[in-house]
Design an enzyme around this catalytic site. Structure first.
Site, short mmCIF file in Angstrom:
data_model
loop_
_atom_site.label_atom_id
_atom_site.label_comp_id
_atom_site.label_asym_id
_atom_site.label_seq_id
_atom_site.Cartn_x
_atom_site.Cartn_y
_atom_site.Cartn_z
N GLN A 1 5.64 -11.30 9.73
CA GLN A 1 5.84 -10.13 8.87
C GLN A 1 5.18 -8.88 9.44
OE1 GLN A 1 3.25 -8.68 6.16
NE2 GLN A 1 4.40 -9.24 4.32
N HIS B 1 4.98 -3.19 10.81
CA HIS B 1 6.18 -4.03 10.88
C HIS B 1 7.05 -3.75 12.10
CE1 HIS B 1 5.02 -5.37 6.94
NE2 HIS B 1 5.10 -4.15 6.48
N GLN C 1 0.84 -1.20 0.00
CA GLN C 1 0.00 0.00 0.00
C GLN C 1 0.87 1.25 0.00
OE1 GLN C 1 -1.66 -1.14 4.15
NE2 GLN C 1 -2.07 1.03 3.96
N SER D 1 5.59 -6.18 1.66
CA SER D 1 4.59 -6.06 2.72
C SER D 1 3.27 -6.68 2.25
CB SER D 1 4.43 -4.59 3.12
OG SER D 1 3.61 -4.46 4.25
N LEU D 2 2.22 -5.88 2.11
CA LEU D 2 0.94 -6.38 1.59
C LEU D 2 1.13 -7.15 0.29
CD1 LEU D 2 -2.22 -6.37 1.27
CD2 LEU D 2 -1.88 -4.22 0.02
N ARG E 1 -6.60 -7.93 8.13
CA ARG E 1 -5.27 -7.48 8.50
C ARG E 1 -5.24 -5.96 8.64
NH1 ARG E 1 -0.64 -5.91 5.24
NH2 ARG E 1 1.37 -6.61 6.09
#
Length: 313
Positions: free
Chosen positions: A250, A201, A11, A93-94, A118
């Site tokens: 993660q 994170h 994102q 990430s995503l 999430r």
């Protein structure tokens, strides 16, 4: 011989109107967003197409929107006769979830529900304004870690190792601001606060990660048909349970993007094709390993440009 890996952004690259410039391929985009909308219970495509921007930027909406965008770009690219097959996949990430969908590990409907959850967990775990993130430009990884360690009060950690000289920190807002000052004192060219409200994170996300782990136990996860590099370990998982563990870790541990790209390069990958809005990962690729070629596919024009470039190889 060119060996290609497909990579997917996280994102931050979202925008109202993204994914509306696919011309003859537009029906495929709409189909993927329609499947996601039915799973989520609201019209995700309408939010992406029309906004408002504030709604699209809500984390629990941004995450399924970016996942669907990356999946759509991948499906369109993979359907072209002259596009190379994926030898590996990875996502930032995503984007790791997007990679798992495209690699056949997660179904689209399960994935969009999972990343919406999430996003909700991330946003609800830390109150708005209590956490933040900042990009530190021009320092070594070690010096960024040192800048965070020098902050005496509050949580602040190095969380995204994106490229040499580009590291993102996250934590409690006051601690992040203090670490930015420390980084500037150590010689950083820039310390830039990012326009996000969720300190992704870092250890503040441990409670969200625990709840995400419970959600992951309800999802059917298969071993990927194409190897997927995981952010948390910069390695390939060897079981479905290990994939669950990597996705859970993660959320509160650093994204090792530099190490992930280096891992792919050592395994013989010499070109990365980014699928999804923007060109963020393509730009990082060139900074991490200059010998790697980088392409970005996010609309009909970029697909055509990539096809022409690959045809010249």
């Amino acid at each position: 011989m060119m060996n290609y890996a497909y990579v997917f952004p996280g994102q931050g690259s979202q925008s109202v109107g993204m994914m509306t410039a696919w011309e003859d391929h537009q029906s495929r985009v709409v189909d993927i967003f329609t499947q996601a909308s039915e799973s989520l219970g609201y019209d995700l495509w309408a939010v992406v197409r029309e906004g408002p921007e504030a709604q699209l930027n809500q984390t629990e909406i941004t995450q399924p929107a970016m996942l669907c965008a990356g999946v759509a770009c991948w499906h369109i690219a993979a359907a072209q006769k002259d596009m190379p097959p994926a030898m590996m996949m990875a996502g930032h990430s995503l984007g790791e979830y997007t990679a798992l969908v495209c690699a056949g590990s997660l179904s689209l409907t399960d994935a969009v529900r999972l990343v919406a959850k999430r996003g909700h967990l991330m946003q609800s775990t830390v109150a708005a304004g209590a956490g933040s993130m900042a990009a530190i430009i021009g320092l070594s990884d070690e010096d960024v870690v040192k800048a965070c360690a020098q902050v005496e009060a509050g949580v602040v950690e190095a969380v995204n190792f994106n490229a040499p000289g580009q590291v993102v920190i996250a934590g409690e807002t006051a601690a992040v601001e203090a670490a930015m000052e420390q980084a500037s004192g150590l010689g950083a060219r820039r310390a830039l606060q990012l326009p996000v409200s969720v300190p992704s994170h870092c250890s503040l996300m441990k409670d969200a990660a625990r709840q995400l782990a419970e959600e992951l136990e309800t999802i059917d996860i298969k071993m990927p048909q194409v190897p997927v590099i995981h952010n948390q370990s910069a390695t390939i998982a060897e079981s479905a349970d290990e994939i669950r563990e990597r996705l859970q870790l993660q959320l509160h541990q650093p994204v090792k993007w530099v190490t992930s790209v280096e891992f792919m390069h050592r395994r013989g990958i010499n070109a990365l094709i980014e699928c999804g809005p923007g060109k963020v990962l393509s730009g990082l690729t060139r900074r991490i390993e200059k010998s790697l070629q980088a392409f970005a596919i996010f609309d009909a024009a970029s697909l055509e440009s990539t096809q022409q470039s690959l045809g010249e190889e």
